[in-house]
Motif scaffolding. Structure first.
Motif, PDB file in Angstrom:
ATOM      1  N   ARG A 148       0.838  -1.209   0.000  1.00  6.13           N
ATOM      2  CA  ARG A 148       0.000   0.000   0.000  1.00  6.13           C
ATOM      3  C   ARG A 148       0.868   1.252   0.000  1.00  6.13           C
ATOM      4  N   GLU A 149       1.922   1.246   0.807  1.00  3.29           N
ATOM      5  CA  GLU A 149       2.822   2.396   0.880  1.00  3.29           C
ATOM      6  C   GLU A 149       3.488   2.683  -0.459  1.00  3.29           C
ATOM      7  N   LEU A 150       3.825   1.622  -1.191  1.00  3.29           N
ATOM      8  CA  LEU A 150       4.502   1.782  -2.482  1.00  3.29           C
ATOM      9  C   LEU A 150       3.537   1.871  -3.658  1.00  3.29           C
ATOM     10  N   GLY A 151       2.253   1.688  -3.383  1.00  3.61           N
ATOM     11  CA  GLY A 151       1.250   1.792  -4.457  1.00  3.61           C
ATOM     12  C   GLY A 151       1.303   0.649  -5.440  1.00  3.61           C
ATOM     13  N   MET A 152       1.522  -0.567  -4.932  1.00  2.00           N
ATOM     14  CA  MET A 152       1.562  -1.735  -5.807  1.00  2.00           C
ATOM     15  C   MET A 152       0.743  -2.851  -5.182  1.00  2.00           C
ATOM     16  N   SER A 153       0.488  -3.870  -5.956  1.00  2.00           N
ATOM     17  CA  SER A 153      -0.260  -5.007  -5.421  1.00  2.00           C
ATOM     18  C   SER A 153       0.612  -5.774  -4.427  1.00  2.00           C
ATOM     19  N   VAL A 154      -0.060  -6.517  -3.552  1.00  5.86           N
ATOM     20  CA  VAL A 154       0.660  -7.327  -2.572  1.00  5.86           C
ATOM     21  C   VAL A 154       1.526  -8.364  -3.280  1.00  5.86           C
ATOM     22  N   GLN A 155       0.984  -8.948  -4.349  1.00  3.18           N
ATOM     23  CA  GLN A 155       1.746  -9.961  -5.097  1.00  3.18           C
ATOM     24  C   GLN A 155       3.017  -9.368  -5.711  1.00  3.18           C
ATOM     25  N   THR A 156       2.912  -8.170  -6.261  1.00  3.29           N
ATOM     26  CA  THR A 156       4.081  -7.509  -6.846  1.00  3.29           C
ATOM     27  C   THR A 156       5.113  -7.195  -5.763  1.00  3.29           C
ATOM     28  N   TYR A 157       4.636  -6.694  -4.636  1.00  4.65           N
ATOM     29  CA  TYR A 157       5.526  -6.395  -3.514  1.00  4.65           C
ATOM     30  C   TYR A 157       6.251  -7.657  -3.058  1.00  4.65           C
ATOM     31  N   ARG A 158       5.507  -8.744  -2.900  1.00  3.85           N
ATOM     32  CA  ARG A 158       6.112 -10.007  -2.465  1.00  3.85           C
ATOM     33  C   ARG A 158       7.115 -10.529  -3.488  1.00  3.85           C
ATOM     34  N   SER A 159       6.829 -10.321  -4.767  1.00  2.00           N
ATOM     35  CA  SER A 159       7.772 -10.740  -5.814  1.00  2.00           C
ATOM     36  C   SER A 159       9.085  -9.979  -5.690  1.00  2.00           C
ATOM     37  N   HIS A 160       8.987  -8.670  -5.431  1.00  2.00           N
ATOM     38  CA  HIS A 160      10.202  -7.865  -5.241  1.00  2.00           C
ATOM     39  C   HIS A 160      10.975  -8.342  -4.014  1.00  2.00           C
ATOM     40  N   VAL A 161      10.261  -8.610  -2.924  1.00  2.00           N
ATOM     41  CA  VAL A 161      10.913  -9.067  -1.695  1.00  2.00           C
ATOM     42  C   VAL A 161      11.629 -10.390  -1.942  1.00  2.00           C
ATOM     43  N   THR A 162      10.943 -11.323  -2.590  1.00  2.00           N
ATOM     44  CA  THR A 162      11.534 -12.632  -2.879  1.00  2.00           C
ATOM     45  C   THR A 162      12.772 -12.492  -3.756  1.00  2.00           C
ATOM     46  N   ALA A 163      12.685 -11.668  -4.793  1.00  2.00           N
ATOM     47  CA  ALA A 163      13.824 -11.461  -5.697  1.00  2.00           C
ATOM     48  C   ALA A 163      15.006 -10.831  -4.950  1.00  2.00           C
ATOM     49  N   LEU A 164      14.720  -9.865  -4.092  1.00  2.00           N
ATOM     50  CA  LEU A 164      15.785  -9.232  -3.320  1.00  2.00           C
ATOM     51  C   LEU A 164      16.445 -10.218  -2.368  1.00  2.00           C
ATOM     52  N   MET A 165      15.631 -11.045  -1.704  1.00  2.00           N
ATOM     53  CA  MET A 165      16.192 -12.032  -0.787  1.00  2.00           C
ATOM     54  C   MET A 165      17.091 -13.014  -1.535  1.00  2.00           C
ATOM     55  N   ARG A 166      16.657 -13.436  -2.703  1.00  2.00           N
ATOM     56  CA  ARG A 166      17.461 -14.352  -3.519  1.00  2.00           C
ATOM     57  C   ARG A 166      18.759 -13.669  -3.939  1.00  2.00           C
ATOM     58  N   ARG A 167      18.640 -12.437  -4.402  1.00  2.00           N
ATOM     59  CA  ARG A 167      19.808 -11.694  -4.866  1.00  2.00           C
ATOM     60  C   ARG A 167      20.817 -11.452  -3.740  1.00  2.00           C
ATOM     61  N   LEU A 168      20.312 -11.242  -2.531  1.00  2.00           N
ATOM     62  CA  LEU A 168      21.173 -10.998  -1.378  1.00  2.00           C
ATOM     63  C   LEU A 168      21.639 -12.288  -0.711  1.00  2.00           C
ATOM     64  N   GLY A 169      21.105 -13.423  -1.161  1.00  4.65           N
ATOM     65  CA  GLY A 169      21.470 -14.702  -0.578  1.00  4.65           C
ATOM     66  C   GLY A 169      20.973 -14.847   0.851  1.00  4.65           C
ATOM     67  N   ALA A 170      19.812 -14.271   1.125  1.00  4.85           N
ATOM     68  CA  ALA A 170      19.268 -14.262   2.484  1.00  4.85           C
ATOM     69  C   ALA A 170      18.134 -15.270   2.623  1.00  4.85           C
ATOM     70  N   GLN A 171      18.107 -15.938   3.790  1.00  8.42           N
ATOM     71  CA  GLN A 171      17.066 -16.933   4.069  1.00  8.42           C
ATOM     72  C   GLN A 171      15.790 -16.292   4.595  1.00  8.42           C
ATOM     73  N   ASN A 172      15.912 -15.091   5.153  1.00 10.42           N
ATOM     74  CA  ASN A 172      14.729 -14.406   5.683  1.00 10.42           C
ATOM     75  C   ASN A 172      14.898 -12.901   5.512  1.00 10.42           C
ATOM     76  N   ARG A 173      13.850 -12.170   5.847  1.00 12.88           N
ATOM     77  CA  ARG A 173      13.859 -10.715   5.630  1.00 12.88           C
ATOM     78  C   ARG A 173      14.872 -10.014   6.529  1.00 12.88           C
ATOM     79  N   PHE A 174      15.025 -10.505   7.739  1.00  8.69           N
ATOM     80  CA  PHE A 174      15.975  -9.895   8.656  1.00  8.69           C
ATOM     81  C   PHE A 174      17.394  -9.988   8.082  1.00  8.69           C
ATOM     82  N   ARG A 175      17.750 -11.168   7.600  1.00 10.24           N
ATOM     83  CA  ARG A 175      19.085 -11.341   7.009  1.00 10.24           C
ATOM     84  C   ARG A 175      19.226 -10.543   5.710  1.00 10.24           C
TER      85      ARG A 175
END
Length: 113
Positions: free
Chosen positions: A75-102
């Motif tokens: 909501r803050e970024l003005g995108m769908s939840v699915q799009t937001y989650r896709s960005h989060v997942t891609a970032l976690m993969r790119r950063l080699g992180a197992q969770n959001r904190f890492r």
């Protein structure tokens, strides 16, 4: 360093003050070595630039660090939840992180946040 027609190189003698003078190199094997050095540095710098996060990725990272729920971040970024989650997942993969904190820690270590 400036190279003309892959035959002549102009190399500054003082990086702190480039107006102090330069060395003009005509010797083919030395110009070749300087070109090899330049191209290696150029490739490395391009690779680093390609690895930087995009504007939207930076915004998602900042939002991830502030909000608890995906719905609030989307909501803050003005995108769908699915799009937001896709960005989060891609970032976690790119950063080699197992969770959001890492992911947040890895992003901070890379000066992405």
């Amino acid at each position: 360093m400036v190279v003309f027609d892959r035959r002549i190189a102009l190399v500054v003698t003082d990086l702190a003050d480039i107006t102090c003078g330069a060395l003009i190199v005509h010797q083919p094997s030395l110009v070749s070595k300087l070109l090899t050095l330049f191209e290696a540095r150029w490739c490395r710098s391009c690779a680093l630039a390609d690895n930087l996060p995009s504007d939207i990725e930076r915004r998602v990272l900042r939002t991830m660090a502030r909000v608890d729920k995906d719905e609030a971040g989307a909501r803050e970024l003005g995108m769908s939840v699915q799009t937001y989650r896709s960005h989060v997942t891609a970032l976690m993969r790119r950063l080699g992180a197992q969770n959001r904190f890492r992911a947040a820690l890895a992003a901070r270590e890379r000066n992405w946040l």
